[in-house]
Motif scaffolding. Structure first.
Motif, PDB file in Angstrom:
ATOM      1  N   THR A 145      39.115  34.914  42.582  1.00  0.00           N
ATOM      2  CA  THR A 145      39.944  36.107  42.788  1.00  0.00           C
ATOM      3  C   THR A 145      39.416  37.262  41.955  1.00  0.00           C
ATOM      4  N   MET A 146      39.107  36.960  40.683  1.00  0.00           N
ATOM      5  CA  MET A 146      38.572  37.986  39.803  1.00  0.00           C
ATOM      6  C   MET A 146      37.277  38.560  40.367  1.00  0.00           C
ATOM      7  N   GLY A 147      36.395  37.654  40.863  1.00  0.00           N
ATOM      8  CA  GLY A 147      35.139  38.105  41.450  1.00  0.00           C
ATOM      9  C   GLY A 147      35.375  39.066  42.601  1.00  0.00           C
ATOM     10  N   MET A 148      36.344  38.720  43.479  1.00  0.00           N
ATOM     11  CA  MET A 148      36.634  39.578  44.628  1.00  0.00           C
ATOM     12  C   MET A 148      37.165  40.942  44.187  1.00  0.00           C
ATOM     13  N   CYS A 149      38.039  40.943  43.172  1.00  0.00           N
ATOM     14  CA  CYS A 149      38.563  42.222  42.654  1.00  0.00           C
ATOM     15  C   CYS A 149      37.412  43.085  42.161  1.00  0.00           C
ATOM     16  N   VAL A 150      36.489  42.467  41.428  1.00  0.00           N
ATOM     17  CA  VAL A 150      35.368  43.230  40.883  1.00  0.00           C
ATOM     18  C   VAL A 150      34.502  43.774  42.004  1.00  0.00           C
ATOM     19  N   VAL A 151      34.256  42.949  43.054  1.00  0.00           N
ATOM     20  CA  VAL A 151      33.464  43.440  44.192  1.00  0.00           C
ATOM     21  C   VAL A 151      34.139  44.663  44.798  1.00  0.00           C
ATOM     22  N   PHE A 152      35.452  44.573  45.022  1.00  0.00           N
ATOM     23  CA  PHE A 152      36.200  45.692  45.609  1.00  0.00           C
ATOM     24  C   PHE A 152      36.038  46.955  44.766  1.00  0.00           C
ATOM     25  N   VAL A 153      36.306  46.839  43.472  1.00  0.00           N
ATOM     26  CA  VAL A 153      36.236  48.012  42.596  1.00  0.00           C
ATOM     27  C   VAL A 153      34.809  48.550  42.528  1.00  0.00           C
TER      28      VAL A 153
ATOM     29  N   PHE B 162      40.602  53.016  41.035  1.00  0.00           N
ATOM     30  CA  PHE B 162      40.420  51.906  41.971  1.00  0.00           C
ATOM     31  C   PHE B 162      40.976  50.602  41.409  1.00  0.00           C
ATOM     32  N   VAL B 163      40.907  50.437  40.076  1.00  0.00           N
ATOM     33  CA  VAL B 163      41.474  49.222  39.489  1.00  0.00           C
ATOM     34  C   VAL B 163      42.988  49.213  39.680  1.00  0.00           C
ATOM     35  N   THR B 164      43.621  50.387  39.561  1.00  0.00           N
ATOM     36  CA  THR B 164      45.063  50.455  39.815  1.00  0.00           C
ATOM     37  C   THR B 164      45.363  50.006  41.242  1.00  0.00           C
ATOM     38  N   ILE B 165      44.538  50.471  42.198  1.00  0.00           N
ATOM     39  CA  ILE B 165      44.741  50.066  43.593  1.00  0.00           C
ATOM     40  C   ILE B 165      44.587  48.545  43.738  1.00  0.00           C
ATOM     41  N   ALA B 166      43.502  48.014  43.133  1.00  0.00           N
ATOM     42  CA  ALA B 166      43.253  46.569  43.232  1.00  0.00           C
ATOM     43  C   ALA B 166      44.414  45.793  42.618  1.00  0.00           C
ATOM     44  N   ASP B 167      44.916  46.273  41.479  1.00  0.00           N
ATOM     45  CA  ASP B 167      46.008  45.591  40.785  1.00  0.00           C
ATOM     46  C   ASP B 167      47.258  45.567  41.649  1.00  0.00           C
ATOM     47  N   LEU B 168      47.574  46.714  42.278  1.00  0.00           N
ATOM     48  CA  LEU B 168      48.769  46.776  43.126  1.00  0.00           C
ATOM     49  C   LEU B 168      48.617  45.876  44.342  1.00  0.00           C
ATOM     50  N   LEU B 169      47.391  45.866  44.951  1.00  0.00           N
ATOM     51  CA  LEU B 169      47.141  45.000  46.110  1.00  0.00           C
ATOM     52  C   LEU B 169      47.351  43.535  45.737  1.00  0.00           C
TER      53      LEU B 169
ATOM     54  N   LYS C  79      49.101  42.329  43.256  1.00  0.00           N
ATOM     55  CA  LYS C  79      50.521  42.070  42.989  1.00  0.00           C
ATOM     56  C   LYS C  79      51.284  41.865  44.283  1.00  0.00           C
ATOM     57  N   ALA C  80      50.888  42.630  45.334  1.00  0.00           N
ATOM     58  CA  ALA C  80      51.626  42.566  46.589  1.00  0.00           C
ATOM     59  C   ALA C  80      51.288  41.318  47.393  1.00  0.00           C
ATOM     60  N   PHE C  81      49.991  40.946  47.438  1.00  0.00           N
ATOM     61  CA  PHE C  81      49.592  39.883  48.350  1.00  0.00           C
ATOM     62  C   PHE C  81      49.318  38.550  47.669  1.00  0.00           C
ATOM     63  N   GLN C  82      48.992  38.568  46.377  1.00  0.00           N
ATOM     64  CA  GLN C  82      48.704  37.326  45.665  1.00  0.00           C
ATOM     65  C   GLN C  82      49.475  37.313  44.346  1.00  0.00           C
ATOM     66  N   PRO C  83      50.818  37.319  44.394  1.00  0.00           N
ATOM     67  CA  PRO C  83      51.579  37.448  43.149  1.00  0.00           C
ATOM     68  C   PRO C  83      51.262  36.344  42.129  1.00  0.00           C
ATOM     69  N   ASP C  84      50.992  35.112  42.618  1.00  0.00           N
ATOM     70  CA  ASP C  84      50.692  34.025  41.679  1.00  0.00           C
ATOM     71  C   ASP C  84      49.428  34.316  40.894  1.00  0.00           C
ATOM     72  N   MET C  85      48.389  34.734  41.656  1.00  0.00           N
ATOM     73  CA  MET C  85      47.100  35.013  41.017  1.00  0.00           C
ATOM     74  C   MET C  85      47.222  36.199  40.065  1.00  0.00           C
ATOM     75  N   SER C  86      48.020  37.191  40.493  1.00  0.00           N
ATOM     76  CA  SER C  86      48.212  38.369  39.658  1.00  0.00           C
ATOM     77  C   SER C  86      48.832  37.966  38.327  1.00  0.00           C
TER      78      SER C  86
ATOM     79  N   PRO D  12      43.666  44.720  34.986  1.00  0.00           N
ATOM     80  CA  PRO D  12      43.435  46.086  34.480  1.00  0.00           C
ATOM     81  C   PRO D  12      42.216  46.188  33.570  1.00  0.00           C
ATOM     82  N   LEU D  13      41.853  45.084  32.926  1.00  0.00           N
ATOM     83  CA  LEU D  13      40.685  45.144  32.033  1.00  0.00           C
ATOM     84  C   LEU D  13      39.376  45.306  32.797  1.00  0.00           C
TER      85      LEU D  13
END
Lengths: 195, 206
Positions: B48-56, B87-94, B96-103, B111-112
């Motif tokens: 999940t972290m890897g995907m967030c980083v790719v997105f950002v 963009f990290v704020t966007i990724a964080d909100l996404l 939180k909305a779709f993967q609350p457990d992972m968030s 955010p880091l």
């Protein structure tokens, strides 16, 4: 009395038990990069402590006085990073004016404090732990900085001695530093029971 | 003309492959160490972290590449950081909305990503000098390298530390999990030895 007790346990917790470097993995870049010599490590630690105290306090104030009352939590990260970048700029100007030798020896690592995860990490943890008094936020920020300084100085001390040791060729440099950090982190787990 | 387009393809191919091994951000350049150590106790958060980083990384590279002609040199780092923070704020909100457990599991490490050196390094080294397409290819390659390195480390730690892989039991019942590998100690030790292994392989090859 209760407040004092709370502050002391909070301080000990953030310095020893929840040490930002050894249990939360924050600030690993300077931890690997600047821990070669103990005097530089100490200087780096002090600079980080100063920036951390300043930005931890400021971000807590901004969060509680501006963002939460106005419902602007969405802009939290952008605000935090702006505060940290300004604080680093301040320290950089101060050091260049009053301690030029220290400034020169830091080189690139000083502006890099901006991207030191320990500082942003601490600001986020203050928010995550739900710290609701300013005094506690200040104490935890100072504690976080002192914890970082302690960890980086211990590591620098070990690495100064490590130079005389015959390390396998492929483990030299970063790998052996990480393994040493692992053993240090194991030692710090022993503090878990003291509070 | 043909040679020119051949040269272009070559540049793209080189950029695409660079991130996976030759310039792997984690294993070779030692960038982005915090998330590498912090979220690799299991494969799922690491992925999940890897995907967030790719997105950002892709978004910020596109943005920086678009504004590369207008950047003032002394303000560029600030601009990079603000772009990334948005963009990290966007990724964080996404998340939180779709993967609350992972968030919840990743906590402050999402955010880091703002202060993840990989992203700012790519903005500085690639996106601020190159056109959009090359910047996207570079972002994908670096992001893939980061994700693969994270998943390898997380795989080692999860299999040996809990006997599971992607939350499925893979080790035999008799296997005693090395609990230390799931703890902070394990992160440092596993990454240390992995980096040692990578150095060894590089030396053998050359």
């Amino acid at each position: 009395m209760d407040t004092v007790y709370l502050l002391i346990t909070g301080f000990l917790s953030v310095v020893l038990i929840n040490n930002l470097v050894l249990t939360k993995f924050l600030g690993i870049c300077p931890y690997l990069g600047v821990s070669g010599r103990i005097d530089m490590a100490f200087g780096m630690g002090l600079a980080v402590t100063f920036v951390m105290t300043l930005s931890g306090t400021l971000t807590w104030l901004i969060d509680h006085m501006v963002l939460i009352p106005l419902g602007l939590e969405v802009t939290r990260y952008v605000c935090f990073i702006l505060v940290i970048a300004s604080a680093v700029q301040l320290v950089e100007m101060y050091l260049r004016k009053f301690f030029p030798p220290l400034y020169d020896s830091f080189g690139i690592f000083l502006p890099l404090i901006t991207t030191n995860c320990a500082i942003l990490g601490l600001c986020l943890f203050l928010n995550l732990w739900g710290i609701d008094s300013l005094l506690e936020a200040v104490v935890l920020s100072v504690g976080g900085g002192i914890g970082f300084t302690m960890a980086i100085c211990i590591m620098a001390g070990i690495r100064e001695n490590l130079r005389m040791v015959d390390v396998p060729e492929s483990l030299q440099g970063a790998p052996i530093t990480l393994i040493t950090a692992g053993i240090l982190s194991l030692a710090f787990m022993g503090f878990a029971g003291i509070i | 003309m043909a040679t020119d387009s051949d040269g272009q393809t070559c540049v793209y191919k080189n950029t695409l492959l660079a991130g996976l091994w030759r310039e792997n951000p984690v294993l070779r350049l030692l960038l982005g160490m915090c998330p590498t150590l912090a979220v690799t106790a299991a494969v799922k958060p690491a992925f999940t972290m890897g995907m967030c980083v790719v997105f950002v990384l892709v978004c910020s590279n596109v943005m920086v590449s678009l504004m590369r002609d207008k950047l003032k040199p002394h303000l560029r780092i600030l601009m990079f950081t603000l772009t990334i923070a948005t963009f990290v704020t966007i990724a964080d909100l996404l998340l939180k909305a779709f993967q609350p457990d992972m968030s919840a599991a990743l906590g402050p490490y999402v955010p880091l990503i703002i202060v993840n050196c990989i992203i700012i390094a790519r903005a500085e080294a690639c996106a601020s000098k190159n056109p959009i397409l090359l910047s996207i290819v570079d972002a994908l390659s670096m992001g893939a390298g980061f994700t693969v390195a994270l998943c390898v480390l997380a795989g080692i730690r999860e299999v040996l530390g809990t006997g599971k892989f992607f939350e499925i039991q893979v080790m035999p019942k008799a296997f005693v999990p090395w609990a230390a590998l799931s703890m902070p100690v394990g992160a440092f030790l596993a990454l240390g030895f992995l980096l040692g292994l990578v150095t060894l392989i590089t030396k053998k090859r050359s």
